[in-house]
Motif scaffolding. Structure first.
Motif, short mmCIF file in Angstrom:
data_model
loop_
_atom_site.label_atom_id
_atom_site.label_comp_id
_atom_site.label_asym_id
_atom_site.label_seq_id
_atom_site.Cartn_x
_atom_site.Cartn_y
_atom_site.Cartn_z
N ALA A 294 5.77 33.64 -2.71
CA ALA A 294 6.65 33.37 -1.45
C ALA A 294 6.51 33.80 0.00
O ALA A 294 5.65 34.70 0.12
CB ALA A 294 8.23 34.35 -1.39
N ASN A 317 9.63 27.95 -2.16
CA ASN A 317 10.28 29.31 -2.09
C ASN A 317 10.87 29.69 -3.20
O ASN A 317 10.69 30.94 -3.98
CB ASN A 317 10.72 30.42 -1.33
N SER A 324 11.45 35.77 -0.10
CA SER A 324 11.29 34.79 1.27
C SER A 324 12.52 34.73 1.85
O SER A 324 14.31 34.93 1.76
CB SER A 324 10.27 33.70 0.46
N CYS A 357 15.64 34.34 -0.75
CA CYS A 357 15.31 33.40 -1.90
C CYS A 357 14.14 34.14 -2.93
O CYS A 357 13.42 34.91 -1.77
CB CYS A 357 14.58 31.55 -1.61
N GLY A 359 12.10 34.21 -6.03
CA GLY A 359 12.12 33.13 -6.85
C GLY A 359 11.92 32.93 -8.37
O GLY A 359 11.65 33.89 -8.66
#
Ligand code: EPU
Length: 421
Positions: A294, A317, A324, A357, A359
């Motif tokens: 990320a 991402n 991230s 975000c 992942g």
């Protein structure tokens, strides 16, 4: 309406040639209005926005001819109508770029006011302010900007905010203005520089190209015999294919793309775990089969990370290792792809102008809707890795800015096809 059907799971591999930049070609085509001699523009990408621009020039009475290599011969001495009608401006905001050249060369322009846009309000107040400062008389009536001037006068302008097409419009007006203009806090995107180099080739006197202060010594006329100019390579197209390769853990080589155009993007790809090797005009990305890591991003004017690459990195991402944040500082509404990515299984949320975000291991295919050009690219990228068949609807957005995207991705081994239903 055409859709793209993508079957995820193929690792991208192979070579691609990068097309000419949409955002260079558009202002350069508008700038041909300034030339008293015919000019030939090469390396023009095959895009819907280019067709619209040629239609716009054509409906003004400009003579155009295109050869089999897509070199475009343009003769603006036949111009009859100094107007950009709403039907065209509505579909392409950058039609506003004819305002500066028409006013500077012919002393008059009538350009429909662009409306709202999927990524933000996108006002053009700074374009109009600059032209007024150069002595233009501007009124807005019945949805049209009406601008008049005898000869524009040079000005000293400090842009309140960095604006790409704003800088380009004022630059194109200043080249024929009386006296020496100084434009501070100008945009220094490579596409602005490309326009300035083109204007200089036509006889303009611009210095400071590539810096945020442009000095323009106005000249009486522009145009030289047999001028051929090739548009710069598209750094955003290049960046999009690099992210597509990274998300699929692949290895690709891009040709005809100077790496200096996308240093901020390459740095983030390296942070994501890519091995990047470069030459004067090529870039190789190799993920060695690894899952991307990320990367956090903040968009800002060039040379910082471009807003036009934000959506594509967001897609990466979604399946990267780690958490991230992506902060968008240029446009207030450029997160339309987030909801669609959520529908594909992304763990992602929006807080003000930032996307957070986490992942996930995999995305799953879903029917998704493209909302603007770069959002569409992010959905295609997500589709390349998603489990199953992703159907991306409303892809006319993508045709505005990506030259033969399904052919280019197929060339790299993706399973993608255009379908009419
Ligand atoms: N702005 C104003 N007033 C103005 C002009 C701009 O407030 O008079 C604001 C905008 O609302 C925005 C910021 O300034 O918040 C920057 O906008 P800018 O004017 O730089 O954007 P643009 O010139 O309309 C070009 C590209 C975009 C790209 C942006 C930013 C072209 C034809 N378009 O737009 O490209 O995102 O610069 O780099 O060059 C794309 O290709 O997908 C695309 C949207």
């Amino acid at each position: 309406m055409d859709k793209l059907l993508i079957t995820g799971g193929q690792e991208l591999a192979g070579e691609l040639t990068v097309s000419g930049a949409k955002n260079s070609a558009l202002p350069i085509l508008a700038a041909t209005l300034l030339s008293e001699k015919p000019v030939c523009i090469g390396n023009v990408p095959h895009l819907h926005d280019i067709t619209t621009t040629l239609e716009l020039l054509g409906c003004m009475g400009v003579e155009l001819s295109i050869d089999e290599k897509l070199n475009i011969d343009i003769n603006s001495s036949t111009i009859k109508k100094l107007e950009a009608p709403y039907e065209l401006v509505r579909t392409m905001r950058s039609s506003i770029l004819v305002l500066g050249p028409l006013l500077a060369r012919f002393g008059e322009a009538h350009v429909a006011l662009p409306g709202g846009c999927a990524i933000g309000a996108r006002p053009i107040d700074l374009h109009l302010l600059g032209l007024k400062k150069m002595g233009a008389d501007i009124t807005v009536e019945n949805g049209y900007i009406h601008a008049k001037a005898t000869r524009l006068k040079a000005c000293h302008l400090v842009f309140e905010q960095v604006t790409v097409t704003g800088t380009e419009n004022i630059l194109m007006a200043a080249v024929l203005a009386e006296g020496t203009s100084i434009l501070e806090n100008s945009a220094r995107e490579p596409e602005v520089n490309d326009l300035a180099y083109f204007l200089n080739k036509m006889g303009a006197k611009i210095s400071g190209i590539g810096t945020s202060t442009l000095t323009i010594e106005g000249v009486e006329r522009l145009g030289i015999d047999n001028l051929h100019y090739d548009v710069l390579a598209d750094r955003i197209e290049a960046g999009t294919y690099l992210v597509a390769a990274a998300i699929t853990r692949g290895k690709i080589k891009l040709k005809k793309i100077p790496p200096v155009l996308l240093e901020a993007v390459l740095e983030k790809l390296i942070d994501a775990g890519a091995e990047i090797t470069t030459g004067d005009d090529w870039i190789v990305l190799n993920m060695h089969g690894k899952r991307p890591k990320a990367v956090s991003i903040r968009t800002a004017p060039f040379p910082a990370f471009p807003t036009d690459m934000q959506a594509q990195f967001t897609a990466m991402n979604c399946i990267a290792e780690g958490v991230s944040t992506i902060t968008e500082t240029i446009f207030e509404n450029r997160f339309m792809h987030i909801q669609e990515l959520q529908r594909m299984g992304a763990d992602i949320k929006i807080e003000s102008n930032t996307v957070i975000c986490t992942g996930v291991e995999k995305l799953t295919a879903a029917p998704v809707m493209a909302t603007d050009l770069r959002a569409s690219a992010s959905l295609v990228i997500a589709g390349l890795i998603a489990e199953g068949k992703t159907l991306v609807d409303h892809i006319y957005h993508i045709d505005r800015g990506y030259d033969h995207i399904e052919e280019k991705l197929s060339q790299l081994g993706a399973t993608i096809r255009r379908t009419p239903r």
